[in-house]
Design a protein around this motif. Structure first.
Motif, PDB file in Angstrom:
ATOM      1  N   ARG A  20      28.933   8.631 -21.387  1.00  0.00           N
ATOM      2  CA  ARG A  20      29.979   9.301 -20.606  1.00  0.00           C
ATOM      3  C   ARG A  20      30.533   8.370 -19.533  1.00  0.00           C
ATOM      4  N   VAL A  21      29.658   7.607 -18.875  1.00  0.00           N
ATOM      5  CA  VAL A  21      30.095   6.638 -17.858  1.00  0.00           C
ATOM      6  C   VAL A  21      31.009   5.596 -18.503  1.00  0.00           C
ATOM      7  N   ALA A  22      30.619   5.101 -19.664  1.00  0.00           N
ATOM      8  CA  ALA A  22      31.455   4.108 -20.363  1.00  0.00           C
ATOM      9  C   ALA A  22      32.821   4.696 -20.717  1.00  0.00           C
ATOM     10  N   LEU A  23      32.832   5.925 -21.209  1.00  0.00           N
ATOM     11  CA  LEU A  23      34.115   6.556 -21.559  1.00  0.00           C
ATOM     12  C   LEU A  23      34.942   6.856 -20.313  1.00  0.00           C
ATOM     13  N   TYR A  24      34.278   7.144 -19.212  1.00  0.00           N
ATOM     14  CA  TYR A  24      34.995   7.342 -17.947  1.00  0.00           C
ATOM     15  C   TYR A  24      35.734   6.059 -17.581  1.00  0.00           C
ATOM     16  N   LEU A  25      35.049   4.921 -17.678  1.00  0.00           N
ATOM     17  CA  LEU A  25      35.703   3.642 -17.385  1.00  0.00           C
ATOM     18  C   LEU A  25      36.884   3.434 -18.320  1.00  0.00           C
ATOM     19  N   ARG A  26      36.673   3.686 -19.601  1.00  0.00           N
ATOM     20  CA  ARG A  26      37.758   3.531 -20.572  1.00  0.00           C
ATOM     21  C   ARG A  26      38.971   4.363 -20.172  1.00  0.00           C
ATOM     22  N   ASP A  27      38.738   5.629 -19.843  1.00  0.00           N
ATOM     23  CA  ASP A  27      39.846   6.528 -19.511  1.00  0.00           C
ATOM     24  C   ASP A  27      40.468   6.181 -18.165  1.00  0.00           C
ATOM     25  N   SER A  81      17.561  -2.516 -21.107  1.00  0.00           N
ATOM     26  CA  SER A  81      17.808  -1.794 -19.873  1.00  0.00           C
ATOM     27  C   SER A  81      19.076  -0.989 -20.065  1.00  0.00           C
ATOM     28  N   LEU A  82      19.144   0.112 -19.389  1.00  0.00           N
ATOM     29  CA  LEU A  82      20.329   0.949 -19.452  1.00  0.00           C
ATOM     30  C   LEU A  82      21.565   0.089 -19.219  1.00  0.00           C
ATOM     31  N   PRO A  83      22.515   0.065 -20.163  1.00  0.00           N
ATOM     32  CA  PRO A  83      23.632  -0.880 -20.085  1.00  0.00           C
ATOM     33  C   PRO A  83      24.630  -0.619 -18.962  1.00  0.00           C
ATOM     34  N   VAL A  84      24.418   0.417 -18.165  1.00  0.00           N
ATOM     35  CA  VAL A  84      25.330   0.669 -17.048  1.00  0.00           C
ATOM     36  C   VAL A  84      24.710   0.312 -15.698  1.00  0.00           C
ATOM     37  N   LEU A  85      23.462  -0.163 -15.700  1.00  0.00           N
ATOM     38  CA  LEU A  85      22.812  -0.544 -14.452  1.00  0.00           C
ATOM     39  C   LEU A  85      23.174  -1.982 -14.095  1.00  0.00           C
ATOM     40  N   PRO A  86      23.329  -2.281 -12.816  1.00  0.00           N
ATOM     41  CA  PRO A  86      23.773  -3.613 -12.388  1.00  0.00           C
ATOM     42  C   PRO A  86      22.912  -4.774 -12.902  1.00  0.00           C
ATOM     43  N   PRO A 106      30.318   5.614  -9.144  1.00  0.00           N
ATOM     44  CA  PRO A 106      30.008   6.879  -8.456  1.00  0.00           C
ATOM     45  C   PRO A 106      30.845   8.061  -8.972  1.00  0.00           C
ATOM     46  N   GLN A 107      32.140   7.837  -9.209  1.00  0.00           N
ATOM     47  CA  GLN A 107      32.973   8.918  -9.751  1.00  0.00           C
ATOM     48  C   GLN A 107      32.552   9.248 -11.181  1.00  0.00           C
ATOM     49  N   ALA A 108      32.245   8.217 -11.954  1.00  0.00           N
ATOM     50  CA  ALA A 108      31.830   8.433 -13.342  1.00  0.00           C
ATOM     51  C   ALA A 108      30.563   9.277 -13.398  1.00  0.00           C
ATOM     52  N   ALA A 109      29.628   9.005 -12.501  1.00  0.00           N
ATOM     53  CA  ALA A 109      28.371   9.754 -12.480  1.00  0.00           C
ATOM     54  C   ALA A 109      28.592  11.227 -12.132  1.00  0.00           C
ATOM     55  N   GLN A 110      29.687  11.518 -11.443  1.00  0.00           N
ATOM     56  CA  GLN A 110      29.990  12.897 -11.057  1.00  0.00           C
ATOM     57  C   GLN A 110      30.799  13.657 -12.100  1.00  0.00           C
ATOM     58  N   HIS A 111      31.262  12.947 -13.122  1.00  0.00           N
ATOM     59  CA  HIS A 111      32.051  13.638 -14.158  1.00  0.00           C
ATOM     60  C   HIS A 111      31.156  14.668 -14.831  1.00  0.00           C
ATOM     61  N   PRO A 112      31.690  15.873 -15.072  1.00  0.00           N
ATOM     62  CA  PRO A 112      30.851  16.966 -15.608  1.00  0.00           C
ATOM     63  C   PRO A 112      30.164  16.619 -16.930  1.00  0.00           C
ATOM     64  N   ARG A 113      28.933  17.067 -17.016  1.00  0.00           N
ATOM     65  CA  ARG A 113      28.176  16.936 -18.261  1.00  0.00           C
ATOM     66  C   ARG A 113      28.678  17.990 -19.248  1.00  0.00           C
ATOM     67  N   PRO A 114      28.355  17.813 -20.529  1.00  0.00           N
ATOM     68  CA  PRO A 114      28.765  18.827 -21.515  1.00  0.00           C
ATOM     69  C   PRO A 114      28.201  20.199 -21.173  1.00  0.00           C
ATOM     70  N   ARG A 115      29.036  21.215 -21.326  1.00  0.00           N
ATOM     71  CA  ARG A 115      28.614  22.602 -21.114  1.00  0.00           C
ATOM     72  C   ARG A 115      29.002  23.388 -22.364  1.00  0.00           C
ATOM     73  N   ARG A 116      27.981  23.712 -23.118  1.00  0.00           N
ATOM     74  CA  ARG A 116      28.193  24.397 -24.375  1.00  0.00           C
ATOM     75  C   ARG A 116      28.306  25.899 -24.162  1.00  0.00           C
ATOM     76  N   THR A 117      28.960  26.560 -25.107  1.00  0.00           N
ATOM     77  CA  THR A 117      29.067  28.010 -25.099  1.00  0.00           C
ATOM     78  C   THR A 117      27.658  28.605 -25.012  1.00  0.00           C
ATOM     79  N   PRO A 118      27.443  29.589 -24.113  1.00  0.00           N
ATOM     80  CA  PRO A 118      26.114  30.193 -24.018  1.00  0.00           C
ATOM     81  C   PRO A 118      25.629  30.685 -25.386  1.00  0.00           C
TER      82      PRO A 118
END
Length: 191
Positions: A20-27, A81-86, A106-118
């Motif tokens: 999600r962080v990688a896609l945030y950067l892309r977008d 190592s996690l590819p998004v860590l410095p 920091p903004q990427a980390a705050q982007h909402p996680r997936p929320r599936r239909t209950p």
């Protein structure tokens, strides 16, 4: 399912925070990258805080590293190592991506996680699908591993990133029939 000391099958289903962080950067940087993956939802504002051209040049190899890590390849490898860590080896020779992560992480980390239909939980039915496949085959399933990364992206997505790795949109995962069919198909192939 994985039993100690016996070859078996293993399926992991996660929300792919670093994907999600990688896609945030892309977008956020409007990169012409990973066109097979729709934009994140909610949408991300485009910015020019870093050199887009430099990030775009470094993107393909890094995106491959991100997907490889998400697929669970080389689990337990101390060099990984996690590819998004410095300090990640994936960023050593990618200063533009490091700068982009510093600026937008920091903004990427705050982007909402997936929320599936209950109530929609396709991962709960995987054992049932494997058992049904075993009955069809008349034997136990071959040992296999499958990683499913669920993403908050626009539309329906079921993308085979690698033999043992699928990217799925929350909307796709929330459609019980659609997701069940796709899971049965990949389990039939792997088992």
């Amino acid at each position: 399912m994985q039993f100690s000391g016996t070859p078996s099958w293993q399926v992991s289903w996660g929300d792919g925070n670093f994907v999600r962080v990688a896609l945030y950067l892309r977008d956020a940087l409007a990169l012409p990258a990973a066109p097979e993956i729709p934009p994140l939802v909610p949408s991300v504002a485009v910015t020019d805080v870093v050199d887009r051209t430099a990030v775009a040049a470094e993107w393909p190899g890094w995106w491959a590293d991100v997907l490889d890590f998400a697929s669970g390849n080389n689990i337990g490898d101390p060099r990984r190592s996690l590819p998004v860590l410095p300090h990640s080896p994936a960023l050593v020779a990618r200063p533009a991506l490091r700068a982009a992560l510093d600026a937008l992480g920091p903004q990427a980390a705050q982007h909402p996680r997936p929320r599936r239909t209950p109530g929609a939980a396709p991962s709960r039915r995987i054992g049932e699908f494997v058992t049904a496949r075993e009955a069809e085959l008349g034997r136990k399933a071959r040992p296999f591993r499958l990683a499913v990364t669920e993403l908050s992206v626009d539309g329906l997505l079921w993308h085979r990133a690698a033999v043992h790795h699928v990217l799925v949109s929350t909307r796709f995962a929330s459609d019980e029939a659609l997701c069940a069919g796709a899971l049965r198909e990949i389990i039939a192939e792997l088992a």
